[in-house]
Each structure stands twice: as C-alpha cells, then as structure tokens.
Design a protein around this motif. Sequence first.
Motif, PDB file in Angstrom:
ATOM      1  N   ALA A  77     -83.713  73.739  31.755  1.00 18.10           N
ATOM      2  CA  ALA A  77     -83.371  72.998  32.973  1.00 18.10           C
ATOM      3  C   ALA A  77     -82.097  73.540  33.610  1.00 18.10           C
ATOM      4  CB  ALA A  77     -83.210  71.514  32.645  1.00 18.10           C
ATOM      5  N   ALA A  78     -81.132  73.883  32.779  1.00 15.65           N
ATOM      6  CA  ALA A  78     -79.886  74.431  33.318  1.00 15.65           C
ATOM      7  C   ALA A  78     -80.129  75.780  33.980  1.00 15.65           C
ATOM      8  CB  ALA A  78     -78.854  74.561  32.198  1.00 15.65           C
ATOM      9  N   SER A  79     -80.922  76.617  33.352  1.00 19.42           N
ATOM     10  CA  SER A  79     -81.182  77.944  33.925  1.00 19.42           C
ATOM     11  C   SER A  79     -82.051  77.869  35.168  1.00 19.42           C
ATOM     12  CB  SER A  79     -81.833  78.844  32.872  1.00 19.42           C
ATOM     13  OG  SER A  79     -83.114  78.352  32.510  1.00 19.42           O
ATOM     14  N   GLU A 135     -77.135  62.053  25.845  1.00 20.02           N
ATOM     15  CA  GLU A 135     -76.581  62.171  24.492  1.00 20.02           C
ATOM     16  C   GLU A 135     -76.914  63.531  23.898  1.00 20.02           C
ATOM     17  OE1 GLU A 135     -76.889  60.086  20.059  1.00 20.02           O
ATOM     18  OE2 GLU A 135     -77.868  59.144  21.783  1.00 20.02           O
ATOM     19  N   ALA A 136     -78.166  63.960  24.071  1.00 19.56           N
ATOM     20  CA  ALA A 136     -78.566  65.274  23.562  1.00 19.56           C
ATOM     21  C   ALA A 136     -77.813  66.386  24.282  1.00 19.56           C
ATOM     22  CB  ALA A 136     -80.072  65.460  23.726  1.00 19.56           C
ATOM     23  N   LEU A 137     -77.604  66.221  25.574  1.00 23.61           N
ATOM     24  CA  LEU A 137     -76.878  67.236  26.335  1.00 23.61           C
ATOM     25  C   LEU A 137     -75.430  67.334  25.863  1.00 23.61           C
ATOM     26  CD1 LEU A 137     -76.707  69.304  28.584  1.00 23.61           C
ATOM     27  CD2 LEU A 137     -76.386  67.425  30.223  1.00 23.61           C
ATOM     28  N   ALA A 138     -74.809  66.187  25.581  1.00 26.30           N
ATOM     29  CA  ALA A 138     -73.417  66.191  25.127  1.00 26.30           C
ATOM     30  C   ALA A 138     -73.253  66.932  23.812  1.00 26.30           C
ATOM     31  CB  ALA A 138     -72.917  64.759  24.988  1.00 26.30           C
ATOM     32  N   GLY A 148     -75.088  73.051  22.890  1.00 32.06           N
ATOM     33  CA  GLY A 148     -74.177  74.162  23.101  1.00 32.06           C
ATOM     34  C   GLY A 148     -73.936  74.477  24.570  1.00 32.06           C
ATOM     35  N   ILE A 149     -74.759  73.922  25.456  1.00 32.25           N
ATOM     36  CA  ILE A 149     -74.578  74.179  26.892  1.00 32.25           C
ATOM     37  C   ILE A 149     -73.811  73.052  27.574  1.00 32.25           C
ATOM     38  CG2 ILE A 149     -76.681  75.565  27.034  1.00 32.25           C
ATOM     39  CD1 ILE A 149     -77.987  73.114  28.448  1.00 32.25           C
ATOM     40  N   ALA A 150     -73.306  72.069  26.818  1.00 33.93           N
ATOM     41  CA  ALA A 150     -72.639  70.916  27.424  1.00 33.93           C
ATOM     42  C   ALA A 150     -71.479  71.346  28.314  1.00 33.93           C
ATOM     43  CB  ALA A 150     -72.156  69.953  26.343  1.00 33.93           C
ATOM     44  N   ALA A 151     -70.626  72.223  27.811  1.00 30.98           N
ATOM     45  CA  ALA A 151     -69.469  72.640  28.606  1.00 30.98           C
ATOM     46  C   ALA A 151     -69.907  73.382  29.872  1.00 30.98           C
ATOM     47  CB  ALA A 151     -68.546  73.515  27.768  1.00 30.98           C
ATOM     48  N   THR A 152     -70.920  74.240  29.737  1.00 32.83           N
ATOM     49  CA  THR A 152     -71.401  74.996  30.902  1.00 32.83           C
ATOM     50  C   THR A 152     -71.935  74.057  31.977  1.00 32.83           C
ATOM     51  OG1 THR A 152     -71.975  76.877  29.502  1.00 32.83           O
ATOM     52  CG2 THR A 152     -73.003  76.774  31.673  1.00 32.83           C
ATOM     53  N   VAL A 153     -72.753  73.081  31.574  1.00 32.49           N
ATOM     54  CA  VAL A 153     -73.264  72.100  32.537  1.00 32.49           C
ATOM     55  C   VAL A 153     -72.107  71.274  33.090  1.00 32.49           C
ATOM     56  CG1 VAL A 153     -74.758  70.087  32.840  1.00 32.49           C
ATOM     57  CG2 VAL A 153     -75.532  72.014  31.439  1.00 32.49           C
ATOM     58  N   GLY A 154     -71.155  70.944  32.220  1.00 34.68           N
ATOM     59  CA  GLY A 154     -70.005  70.170  32.663  1.00 34.68           C
ATOM     60  C   GLY A 154     -69.184  70.880  33.718  1.00 34.68           C
ATOM     61  N   GLY A 161     -61.548  54.414  56.780  1.00 37.82           N
ATOM     62  CA  GLY A 161     -60.422  53.540  57.080  1.00 37.82           C
ATOM     63  C   GLY A 161     -59.095  54.256  56.997  1.00 37.82           C
ATOM     64  N   GLY A 162     -59.095  55.557  57.292  1.00 39.26           N
ATOM     65  CA  GLY A 162     -57.860  56.325  57.243  1.00 39.26           C
ATOM     66  C   GLY A 162     -57.463  56.777  55.848  1.00 39.26           C
ATOM     67  N   HIS A 163     -58.345  56.576  54.858  1.00 42.68           N
ATOM     68  CA  HIS A 163     -58.033  56.941  53.474  1.00 42.68           C
ATOM     69  C   HIS A 163     -59.030  57.985  52.971  1.00 42.68           C
ATOM     70  CE1 HIS A 163     -55.173  53.588  52.965  1.00 42.68           C
ATOM     71  NE2 HIS A 163     -56.021  52.901  53.722  1.00 42.68           N
ATOM     72  N   ALA A 164     -58.521  58.945  52.200  1.00 36.88           N
ATOM     73  CA  ALA A 164     -59.396  59.955  51.596  1.00 36.88           C
ATOM     74  C   ALA A 164     -60.197  59.327  50.469  1.00 36.88           C
ATOM     75  CB  ALA A 164     -58.563  61.117  51.069  1.00 36.88           C
ATOM     76  N   MET A 165     -61.419  59.817  50.283  1.00 33.78           N
ATOM     77  CA  MET A 165     -62.291  59.341  49.221  1.00 33.78           C
ATOM     78  C   MET A 165     -62.002  60.118  47.926  1.00 33.78           C
ATOM     79  SD  MET A 165     -64.744  57.128  50.432  1.00 33.78           S
ATOM     80  CE  MET A 165     -66.358  57.534  49.753  1.00 33.78           C
ATOM     81  N   THR A 166     -62.214  59.429  46.803  1.00 33.61           N
ATOM     82  CA  THR A 166     -62.021  60.036  45.485  1.00 33.61           C
ATOM     83  C   THR A 166     -63.373  60.210  44.801  1.00 33.61           C
ATOM     84  OG1 THR A 166     -59.826  59.068  45.194  1.00 33.61           O
ATOM     85  CG2 THR A 166     -60.997  59.714  43.201  1.00 33.61           C
ATOM     86  N   VAL A 167     -63.551  61.311  44.104  1.00 29.30           N
ATOM     87  CA  VAL A 167     -64.766  61.499  43.313  1.00 29.30           C
ATOM     88  C   VAL A 167     -64.400  61.412  41.835  1.00 29.30           C
ATOM     89  CG1 VAL A 167     -64.563  64.038  43.241  1.00 29.30           C
ATOM     90  CG2 VAL A 167     -66.799  62.945  42.943  1.00 29.30           C
ATOM     91  N   SER A 168     -65.173  60.621  41.092  1.00 30.39           N
ATOM     92  CA  SER A 168     -64.969  60.458  39.652  1.00 30.39           C
ATOM     93  C   SER A 168     -66.001  61.297  38.910  1.00 30.39           C
ATOM     94  CB  SER A 168     -65.104  58.985  39.247  1.00 30.39           C
ATOM     95  OG  SER A 168     -64.099  58.201  39.874  1.00 30.39           O
ATOM     96  N   VAL A 169     -65.540  62.096  37.962  1.00 30.09           N
ATOM     97  CA  VAL A 169     -66.412  63.013  37.225  1.00 30.09           C
ATOM     98  C   VAL A 169     -66.291  62.732  35.740  1.00 30.09           C
ATOM     99  CG1 VAL A 169     -66.923  65.423  36.706  1.00 30.09           C
ATOM    100  CG2 VAL A 169     -66.159  64.772  39.007  1.00 30.09           C
ATOM    101  N   ASN A 170     -67.430  62.502  35.087  1.00 33.62           N
ATOM    102  CA  ASN A 170     -67.447  62.289  33.640  1.00 33.62           C
ATOM    103  C   ASN A 170     -67.329  63.624  32.916  1.00 33.62           C
ATOM    104  OD1 ASN A 170     -68.306  59.259  33.227  1.00 33.62           O
ATOM    105  ND2 ASN A 170     -69.566  60.057  34.899  1.00 33.62           N
ATOM    106  N   LEU A 171     -66.555  63.628  31.821  1.00 33.64           N
ATOM    107  CA  LEU A 171     -66.369  64.832  31.027  1.00 33.64           C
ATOM    108  C   LEU A 171     -67.133  64.747  29.718  1.00 33.64           C
ATOM    109  CD1 LEU A 171     -62.508  65.329  31.385  1.00 33.64           C
ATOM    110  CD2 LEU A 171     -64.298  66.588  32.596  1.00 33.64           C
ATOM    111  N   PHE A 172     -67.690  65.864  29.295  1.00 31.31           N
ATOM    112  CA  PHE A 172     -68.225  65.967  27.945  1.00 31.31           C
ATOM    113  C   PHE A 172     -67.061  66.250  26.990  1.00 31.31           C
ATOM    114  CE2 PHE A 172     -72.048  67.472  30.365  1.00 31.31           C
ATOM    115  CZ  PHE A 172     -72.881  66.407  30.005  1.00 31.31           C
ATOM    116  N   PRO A 173     -67.135  65.750  25.758  1.00 28.90           N
ATOM    117  CA  PRO A 173     -66.063  66.032  24.797  1.00 28.90           C
ATOM    118  C   PRO A 173     -65.784  67.522  24.628  1.00 28.90           C
ATOM    119  CG  PRO A 173     -67.465  64.284  23.954  1.00 28.90           C
ATOM    120  CD  PRO A 173     -68.117  64.795  25.207  1.00 28.90           C
ATOM    121  N   SER A 174     -66.821  68.339  24.665  1.00 30.93           N
ATOM    122  CA  SER A 174     -66.622  69.780  24.473  1.00 30.93           C
ATOM    123  C   SER A 174     -65.846  70.413  25.623  1.00 30.93           C
ATOM    124  CB  SER A 174     -67.975  70.483  24.330  1.00 30.93           C
ATOM    125  OG  SER A 174     -68.784  70.262  25.471  1.00 30.93           O
TER     126      SER A 174
END
Length: 473
Positions: free
Chosen positions: A219-221, A264-267, A270-276, A294-307
């Motif tokens: 899927a990643a490739s 969970e399997a992705l985390a 071995g490709i977790a960091a690459t996908v991350g 409203g005159g304010h910049a938007m923030t994006v929140s990104v989840n990290l894998f432990p690796s």
Amino acid sequence: MSPPSADEAMSDYVEALLDTTRADEDPLTGLPNRAGLLRALDSRRADRIPTAVAVLGLDNFRSISVTLGPGMADTMLQVVAARLLARLPMDAFLARLDGDEFAIALSVHGQKPRATEALLNAILLDLAQPCEVDMHRVHLDACVGVLLDAADDDASPEPLIPGTPDDDGATDSLELVARAQLAMHYAKRSRGQMLRRFEPSMRTEAIDRRRLDLELRRAASEHEFELHYQPQIDLETGRPTGAEALLRWRHPERGLLMPASFIEALAMSGIAATVGWWILDRACRDAATWPQVGGHAMTVSVNLFPSQFGHEDFLHEVDAALRGSGLPASSLELELTETIALRDDGAAAATLQALRQRGVKAAYDDFGTGYASLSMLHHLAVDRVKIDRSFVRDVMEDRGDAAIVRSILLIARNFDMQVTAEGVESAQQADFLRKLGCDEVQGFYYSQALPLVDFGHWLSGYERRRASIAAIE
C-alpha cells in the motif's frame, strides 16, 4: 610431505573440537548461544525427554544501554545470566539468544505445567530485585513466554515430547524456540513481569499480521494511503482552530479502511517511520493551503509513530516538512502516544525541548487512559492534552467519567496546558465541556474527518455561516 605425528594429529583434533565449542558459545556471558540451544533441543528430542521451552526478554534494557552506556548494559547481561543460573535446576539448559533475550530448556518429566510456571514466575521476581553495579542502582524487569505441551489439568497426562508426531506439528527445534519467543512478545505487550503460555492462536495471529504487513508495504509503495482532516473547534467562540490529520487506507478491494483495522500493525511495521514522514510532509503541505479563519492561522495536528520520535532523523524530518511546505512552525502540533511518554532514557524530554525551541507545539494524545499520564506531565513539556473519547462518550450519564474529565481539566490548568476533548457527538456534551473550562473539542457533532477538498468546502461553509450571522447582527 611427511604425515603429521600423533601429537600433531591430537592437537589438530583438540583445536577443531574447541572451535566447534566456541561456535556454540556466547562470548559475553559464556552461555551457549542459539546454535548451542538448538543442538541441545535436538538431543533432547532424540532421547525423547519431555521439555518445556521458555524465552525470557528484558523490558527496559534499551534504556540502560542509552543512559548508562553499552559497557554497563553488557555487565547487566552477565548479571542476568548469573541470576538465571543460580535459580535454575541442574538439568536445565540456559542459552543467550540475541540482544536481551535468554532461552531456557526445562525437563518436565512427571511435572505439571503449573510447577514449570511457578519456577518461571520465581525467576521473574528474582530478576526484579535491584542490584548495584559500578555505583549505579539498576532495576530490571522481564517477561517470559513458554511452550508447554500438556493441559494445565491435574488429570492431564504426562507432557508431550516437543517435536514428536503428537506435538501439534512442531517438527524442529527452531520452531519450538520461535513459539516460545512469540509468547514472550505477547507477554511484553502487558508490561512488567508477565508470563504467557504459547497458544496456537498466537501463531495464527502472527501469520495474519505478517500478511497484513506485506499488504501495508504494498500500500505504501502503491500510494494507497491518504489523509483526512477532522476540524477542531474553540468552544468559547465556535471558531475552527485547526484539524487533526487522520490516516486512511484506500484498499483496492476492500474500499476505504479506517485506522482501527490497520494502524496497530502499521505502528509495529518496519515501514512505520517512512509512512510517518510522508504523513508529516503531506499534512504540512495541505495545511499550508488553508485560509485564516477569523484572522487566525489554522493548526494541523499530526500523530507520531513511536519509531519516528526515537529516530535519529526526527528533527531533520520536521524541519524538512516545514521548510518544504512553507508552513509556520507555530501551525504544527505533534501528538505523542503513551509509548513515547513512557520512555525513561531522557531523549524524549530533550527532543520536545528542541521542538519547542523551533516553535512546534506538542500534545499528549488519549490522556487519562494509561500508566504515563501524570508522570509524563511532570517531565515532558507538552502544550496540550487530549481527553480520550472513552471519557467523553458517557460524560453526561456516568459520574465517574465526569469526575475524570473534571480532574484532567484541573490538572492541565495547573500545568498551564490547553485541553481538547475528542469524540464530541452532541450539543449537550459540548456545552457541558465548555462550562467545565475545556478549550477545544472535535467529533462527529461538528464533522467527521474529511478529505482535503471536502475539508476546504467545510471551511468555506463555516465562513458563509459566520458572514450570515454577522449580517443579521
């Protein structure tokens, strides 16, 4: 050339014998290695000696190596070997496998499985006793997996002989060790002095997980992953402040898959960091296209894998994502998991400090659900905690959940942190959280996670609604 003398022949024979012995020996501990273990198991199977195979792994060995150095780590492996030898019966066979793993072959003739488990649990308690090495007080915890071949039943027959035809198809010694090793990895999931017996379902699950890992790599490739964005709302003003980037898998046969079926399997892959890294880069590029609200910049929140967080290139990848997208560092928030927070090697705190110096914010995800919550807030500098949806779901009906939410808000306020509640599905929940002082929320009441284009339309719709309300006022 004259033939070798009798003394020379004997010397060559002894040297060859010593070479064979050395090949089966771990040079650090003096114990047999994996090859020696397999040879011993083969011998026991040939002699039809009923044997239990156990694999023991240390839980916090990496932190010892990082904080005290590889020399101390080697000493601790020698200490573990000595403690195991002191506790095991004379007819047991002890070997060191790879890294922090040891294997034990136990003769179980006439024994019930409970006796073997009692011995292994006693070993875990022995290893948990602290020791002084080079002026350092060191604590060790271990987990163990064991392959037992008799039913845990007072009326059960004598244990089966591993590797014989009545042993469930385990036809070689390598497979026996692999099964015990698999059980040990299951024990490690529970943390701290755990013992797990091998069960056939573990092997089935391992095979399924391997197949899933191969699919994830494909899927990643093939670029089948995509990001959807769930809006985050300021409770006081109702204004969108940003969005959380959530991974989706557009499977060619099964359609759009939610994270619960693969994350969970992705985390663990071995490709977790690459996908991350791809998630981080894609989220920054997408967020850079969002308009101010409203005159304010938007923030994006990104989840990290432990690796990712422990990767040597982590800060470089963050810098590259910000630089390549043009997104201001203040518009990026990285979400940490408990697995990251539980690391006690000091690296997590240093990495968070480096992020903060760049202007990148950090949040602790699923706050209140695990072991690390309070200790993490004490030593890790995060800007936000996120209340897990499991507490929000019944917050109106369950006094316990309501009390937990109040406590989290109080703790966060004392640490001068913002709070976001996840899984808000009704106006009543949103109002309740607002009155308690919660800063932001996200959930289906406002919007599900949306593809980038649909998220843009959602933002445009908010602006139109806001303009209509302003015109009426």
